[in-house]
Each structure stands twice: as C-alpha cells, then as structure tokens.
Write a protein that holds these residues in place. Sequence first.
Motif, PDB file in Angstrom:
ATOM      1  N   LYS A 156     -21.772  29.745  35.266  1.00 28.20           N
ATOM      2  CA  LYS A 156     -20.617  29.565  36.150  1.00 28.20           C
ATOM      3  C   LYS A 156     -20.589  30.633  37.241  1.00 28.20           C
ATOM      4  CE  LYS A 156     -17.144  27.004  37.054  1.00 28.20           C
ATOM      5  NZ  LYS A 156     -17.449  25.641  37.543  1.00 28.20           N
ATOM      6  N   SER A 157     -20.940  31.857  36.882  1.00 29.65           N
ATOM      7  CA  SER A 157     -20.939  32.940  37.862  1.00 29.65           C
ATOM      8  C   SER A 157     -22.017  32.745  38.929  1.00 29.65           C
ATOM      9  CB  SER A 157     -21.145  34.285  37.165  1.00 29.65           C
ATOM     10  OG  SER A 157     -22.441  34.373  36.613  1.00 29.65           O
ATOM     11  N   ARG A 158     -22.984  31.876  38.633  1.00 32.08           N
ATOM     12  CA  ARG A 158     -24.052  31.582  39.591  1.00 32.08           C
ATOM     13  C   ARG A 158     -23.851  30.234  40.276  1.00 32.08           C
ATOM     14  NH1 ARG A 158     -25.419  34.956  35.805  1.00 32.08           N
ATOM     15  NH2 ARG A 158     -26.955  36.594  36.208  1.00 32.08           N
ATOM     16  N   GLY A 159     -22.659  29.645  40.101  1.00 32.32           N
ATOM     17  CA  GLY A 159     -22.332  28.404  40.764  1.00 32.32           C
ATOM     18  C   GLY A 159     -23.011  27.171  40.198  1.00 32.32           C
ATOM     19  N   ASP A 165     -16.863  23.062  33.378  1.00 32.30           N
ATOM     20  CA  ASP A 165     -16.450  22.105  34.400  1.00 32.30           C
ATOM     21  C   ASP A 165     -15.927  20.815  33.780  1.00 32.30           C
ATOM     22  OD1 ASP A 165     -17.230  23.352  37.064  1.00 32.30           O
ATOM     23  OD2 ASP A 165     -19.075  23.584  35.926  1.00 32.30           O
ATOM     24  N   GLU A 204     -19.880  19.955  45.370  1.00 35.79           N
ATOM     25  CA  GLU A 204     -19.853  21.329  45.842  1.00 35.79           C
ATOM     26  C   GLU A 204     -19.101  22.130  44.795  1.00 35.79           C
ATOM     27  OE1 GLU A 204     -18.234  24.080  49.545  1.00 35.79           O
ATOM     28  OE2 GLU A 204     -18.333  21.901  49.738  1.00 35.79           O
ATOM     29  N   VAL A 205     -19.837  22.770  43.927  1.00 40.52           N
ATOM     30  CA  VAL A 205     -19.230  23.462  42.797  1.00 40.52           C
ATOM     31  C   VAL A 205     -19.035  24.929  43.126  1.00 40.52           C
ATOM     32  CG1 VAL A 205     -19.456  24.027  40.360  1.00 40.52           C
ATOM     33  CG2 VAL A 205     -20.326  21.851  41.207  1.00 40.52           C
ATOM     34  N   THR A 206     -17.803  25.360  43.062  1.00 34.72           N
ATOM     35  CA  THR A 206     -17.469  26.756  43.292  1.00 34.72           C
ATOM     36  C   THR A 206     -17.210  27.423  41.945  1.00 34.72           C
ATOM     37  OG1 THR A 206     -16.425  26.170  45.362  1.00 34.72           O
ATOM     38  CG2 THR A 206     -15.878  28.323  44.448  1.00 34.72           C
ATOM     39  N   PRO A 207     -17.727  28.624  41.717  1.00 36.35           N
ATOM     40  CA  PRO A 207     -17.484  29.275  40.436  1.00 36.35           C
ATOM     41  C   PRO A 207     -16.003  29.271  40.080  1.00 36.35           C
ATOM     42  CG  PRO A 207     -19.082  30.535  41.707  1.00 36.35           C
ATOM     43  CD  PRO A 207     -18.582  29.449  42.605  1.00 36.35           C
TER      44      PRO A 207
END
Length: 423
Positions: A107-110, A137, A399-402
């Motif tokens: 997650k921290s790496r998107g 997610d 477009e996945v944002t952490p």
Amino acid sequence: MEYRIFFSAGEPSGDQHGAALISALQSRLPNFTCLGFGGPRMAQAGCHLLADLTSHAVMGFLRPIAQLHHFYRFYRQAVVEMECHRPDAVVLIDFPGFNWHLAKAAKSRGIPVFFYGPPQIWAWARWRVRKMRRWIDHALCWLPFEEQWLAARGCSATYVGHPFFDECAGAVRDSALVAQLTGDPRPLLTILPGSRDQEVHANGQAMLRVAAGLREKIPSLRVAVAAFRPHQAQLMERWAHQLDVRALILTGKTPELIQSATCCLAVSGSVSLELLYFEKPTVILYRISPLAARIEKFVRRVKYITLVNLLCHGGRHAAELPPNDPTTPAPTDALFPEFLTARDVTQEICRRLATWLSDAEERQKVVAVLRELKKSLGWEGAVDRAADWFVRYLGQPHEVTPGLHPHSISALHERPRPAGLRR
C-alpha cells in the motif's frame, strides 16, 4: 496486456484456495503471471514461489516469535520484488500475522491490495479492522455475513462464497480406498489431528486416547488417522503403539478417510467445511495451554470457534451472544460439539461419539441438518465468481493512491450480484 499478481498464502488451506484461484485466472487471462508465497499446490498451479510459507505455519501467542527471522527474510524478498518488478496487484489469503505487513508494504508503494478470504477479525481481536480500512483496497469474502460486517466498518468488500465446495467437488479421490473402507460394515472413526505440527503435538495423543476409550465401548470400532505430512503420520503411529490403539494411518488421503467415516474427531479449522461437504457428524477438539485458555476469553468475540457452528446458528449475529446467555446452547451442544480447552475431556467426547457410532437414527439426524445447511449456502461457483471479479478489476483503468480504495462501497453495491448469493 500482461498481468502480474503477487500472492501470499501461509496455511495449507490457503495454498489450496490460492491454487484454485490461480488456475481460474489462467483460464481467463492468457498473459497472466503470478509469484509470491504459498505451498506445493500453488507451485503446481504455476505460481513462482519465493518461499514455501505453508511450512512455517504456526499459531498462538509465543510460537511465532521463534519464526521471526524467517518471516523478516520473506518480507524483505517481497519488498524487493514489489520495487523491482511492480505487480498489478497483491492478493493475500488469510494468514494475517504476516500478510498485514505485506499489505502495508504494498500500500505504501501504491500497489492495490486485496484479501481473498479476509482474516476472521469479527471473531478475534476486532481492533484489526483499522488495518483492513487502511491497507486493504477490497476484500472478497467467503462467509455470508462478512461483507455486511466489514462494510458497516468502512471496509470495501464483496461476498463471493467459499471456494471449498468447488475444490472438494473437483478433487480426484482414491475410489478403490473408499470402496475398501465403506465395504466393511463396522463403524469407522476418522481422526483429523491438523496440518500444523503444533496442532498434531497438542491434539494427537488426546485424540488417540478418545479412540482407545471408544474401543472399550464399541469393540468392533475401526480407527483411521488422516495425517497431513509423513513425519506427522510417524508421530501418530508411535503414539498409537504406546496407547495400544490399532489404527490405519495414512498421509494425503484426508478426503477419502472423511468420506468413508461413520463420524469424525477433528481439530478446529477449515477442515470443518470439508466435514460439512461430506455431511459427517463430528466432534471438534482443540487443546490449548492454561495460559492461552485465559487469554482467549479476552480476545474471542464469538460463541463458536467452528465455522460450521457459526453458519448453522445464523452467522455472526447468533454467535455474538454473551458466553453465559442461558437462551443459547453451549458450544459442547452445538451441531459439531466443540471443546477449546486445556482440560482432559476424553470421557465427554467419548460419550458423544459413541452415540453416533452405535445409533444410526441419532447420526442421521445430524446428517440431515448438515445436508440442509450445505444446500442453503449455495457455494458452488465461488472460485469462478472470484476470478471474474479480478478479471473485471484488472480490465478497468485504476488510479490507486496509497490509503484509498479503488472502488467505493456504494459503487460495488450497485453492481448486479451473482445469482444464488445472499447477504
């Protein structure tokens, strides 16, 4: 387009579920590659394993500490893979202790993170729902009440059904062994001491003592033991010899021994769903230390530890009644009587099993309830529904944002639900 998915499963059951999902995805995505952690079944299905995580499966409060150096090494391997060969998604299968760390790293790496079969945080240590909101997610749920429970707490989730029935139906079994065992009219007790060494050490001898006690009551009784690994079979053979219990002990024949049984004695775990599939009356034994028995009273939030009992009694809502509520049956009076205990319960278990082994009418009453419960779940096709969900996800731009979900809960609920599924 080529898709690359990182999988992580740490239990033998998770290895089985992961393999089934990988096979289903391969049939839908021609340019699909997968890697990560799992076991021999996922490797056979085509997953490139960084390590066999199933050989390090442990439970409890202290035992995982001895494995920390292994898990740290596995974690570093995963991080390098995420950074050097960025996957399109990370799919976690239960095994929360280690998988939470992978979720946070991804997650921290998107990288989008999904739980296929989320950990049962509704039953144990519910504060972990914060981790689910922050790092996951979407969760593809196996049990009918989980989607609603997670959604009410701000987690994105979809109920697809449990994959176990699909896997049982598609398994290739030794029909000659089943014919040999069922052709003998004498009652057969099948013992299932677990897949982890820890479980076998905790429960194996106690289960064989039950078999010895039952043999005194029912001299014609046959006993079979379904071992997961060869060294576990050898251990059970040694204990059986010490306790003078004649038993057929086989490795890799769990479905056959369950199918052939009159009734079973098993540890708690996903095997209870296999017992439900084969409609076998079962007593559940899970021995723990006196310290663990004290601790579990504070972290446990459900009345039953066995999935079959939870499902039979209406899922989470019925299971959450206070432990001393006089209007509900005790766990030992459930459909699968269960003993999560540090004390000797040999005589209590013997009495319950002896009834089923010697009274066909009483046994058939339980079988009828199991058959109706199995029918009501509508789990056939769960693996296909999960694979279709991932194909739809991978085929859409994201477009996945952490820290953010790729789908809102409302958008997911607007989608048509697969036929046969209920909340």
